[in-house]
Enzyme design. Structure first.
Site, PDB file in Angstrom:
ATOM      1  CG  HIS A 191      -0.349  -0.182   2.520  1.00  0.00           C
ATOM      2  ND1 HIS A 191       0.175  -1.393   2.948  1.00  0.00           N
ATOM      3  CD2 HIS A 191      -0.158   0.681   3.544  1.00  0.00           C
ATOM      4  CE1 HIS A 191       0.649  -1.261   4.178  1.00  0.00           C
ATOM      5  NE2 HIS A 191       0.469  -0.018   4.558  1.00  0.00           N
ATOM      6  CG  HIS A 195       0.817   5.398   3.870  1.00  0.00           C
ATOM      7  ND1 HIS A 195      -0.126   5.384   4.878  1.00  0.00           N
ATOM      8  CD2 HIS A 195       1.537   4.253   3.992  1.00  0.00           C
ATOM      9  CE1 HIS A 195       0.030   4.274   5.587  1.00  0.00           C
ATOM     10  NE2 HIS A 195       1.026   3.573   5.068  1.00  0.00           N
TER      11      HIS A 195
END
Length: 129
Positions: free
Chosen positions: A112, A114
């Protein structure tokens, strides 16, 4: 790498991002295409804090850059740029961050990225040892 972090943190299909991708956990979606889902972080650390996740199962940036197709890699980074533009961050600036492994502080075994913005973010890292 043999004996490395990737062998310690295997992909867990029950991780929170896998559950979000399957629709089992709701999210505040800000972007979606064939390769990427992006949503607001539930514990934001800046006025804008979005998580962009590939829809395929990759544990980390290490796994992703070794095993994802060029099209998937390109799609993720193009999506990050599009999200920043869509949210008005491109004009003032933003930060992207992908924690990898134990030393990198990764908590969820699904890659992931950010995307932080909406204020002056300060130094990248503290000057601690």
């Amino acid at each position: 790498p043999p004996g490395g972090w990737e062998n310690v943190m295997a992909y867990d299909s029950d991780n929170v991002f896998a559950q979000i991708l399957r629709g089992e956990i709701p999210c505040d979606r800000v972007y979606e295409d064939d390769h990427v889902l992006a949503f607001n972080d539930i514990h934001p650390q800046a006025p804008t804090h979005v998580l962009a996740v590939p829809k395929e199962a990759y544990t980390s940036m290490e796994d992703f850059t070794q095993n994802a197709s060029d099209a998937t890699i390109s799609a993720l980074f193009r999506a990050v740029g599009q999200i920043a533009r869509d949210l008005g961050l491109a004009e003032t600036g933003y930060r992207i961050l992908a924690n990898t492994g134990d030393d990198g502080g990764q908590e969820v075994p699904h890659l992931h990225i950010h995307i932080f913005g909406g204020r002056l973010l300060g130094p990248m890292l503290s000057k601690g040892a």
